[in-house]
Write an enzyme that holds these catalytic residues in place. Structure first.
Site, PDB file in Angstrom:
ATOM      1  N   CYS A  24     -17.564  -1.292  33.819  1.00 37.28           N
ATOM      2  CA  CYS A  24     -17.025  -1.711  35.109  1.00 37.28           C
ATOM      3  C   CYS A  24     -16.857  -3.232  35.108  1.00 37.28           C
ATOM      4  O   CYS A  24     -17.167  -3.904  34.129  1.00 37.28           O
ATOM      5  CB  CYS A  24     -17.962  -1.276  36.231  1.00 37.28           C
ATOM      6  N   CYS A  27     -20.068  -4.984  34.518  1.00 42.58           N
ATOM      7  CA  CYS A  27     -20.436  -4.884  33.094  1.00 42.58           C
ATOM      8  C   CYS A  27     -19.719  -5.960  32.282  1.00 42.58           C
ATOM      9  O   CYS A  27     -20.314  -6.584  31.402  1.00 42.58           O
ATOM     10  CB  CYS A  27     -20.054  -3.510  32.538  1.00 42.58           C
ATOM     11  N   CYS A 113     -18.497   0.589  39.235  1.00 39.15           N
ATOM     12  CA  CYS A 113     -19.830  -0.013  39.206  1.00 39.15           C
ATOM     13  C   CYS A 113     -20.929   0.913  39.730  1.00 39.15           C
ATOM     14  O   CYS A 113     -22.079   0.793  39.337  1.00 39.15           O
ATOM     15  CB  CYS A 113     -19.842  -1.310  40.022  1.00 39.15           C
TER      16      CYS A 113
END
Length: 159
Positions: A24, A27, A113
């Site tokens: 995401c 990330c 997320c």
């Protein structure tokens, strides 16, 4: 330090390209913080005795703090999902550093997320990253505190 950050980057790419987990936006930003720590380690290794080491320590601390903030935010989104608290659909990089255009295999986000994709010892990936970035920050602060002190000379014959 650079080696541990590099190893974590390789693990992230393994998760993405071999295990087919979708990173995401958070990330990707956490990945950028790891690259910052890796860069700081390389700068410190290139010039450990020059004043440039203070720049490396500053980059290290900044990257660890940002990584800790991002991974904490990511953890809260996963533990307490809400339709009002979401992450962006795509990473926003500065126009002078379009990492998602230069290296899309590493910096393009394709996941959500709030989705929990991986767990180890009851902790999700962002929870592990909270610990990782906290450890980087603690060690960075210890290194910063140790800077004014001269190392003791340790030779074989005690001269």
């Amino acid at each position: 330090m650079a080696l541990t950050a590099f190893a974590l980057e390789m693990v992230a790419l393994w998760f993405q390209h071999v295990m087919l987990l979708k990173p995401c936006v958070l990330c990707i930003y956490e990945r950028c913080a790891l690259f910052g720590i890796m860069g700081a380690g390389l700068v410190g290794a290139i010039a450990p005795k020059s004043p440039l080491r203070y720049a490396a320590i500053a980059i290290w601390i900044y990257s660890a703090v940002r990584g800790l903030q991002l991974s904490w935010e990511h953890t809260m989104i996963q533990l307490h999902p809400s339709p009002f608290q979401t992450c962006d659909f795509m990473a926003r990089f500065p126009s002078w550093l379009p990492l998602d255009k230069w290296l899309p295999q590493v910096f393009v986000a394709s996941g959500d997320c709030s989705v929990r994709q991986w767990e180890f010892l009851t902790l999700e990936m962002p929870q592990w990253l909270v610990g990782v970035f906290a450890a980087y920050l603690i060690v960075a602060l210890l290194v910063l505190i140790a800077q004014p002190f001269k190392p003791k000379r340790r030779d074989l014959f005690g001269r």
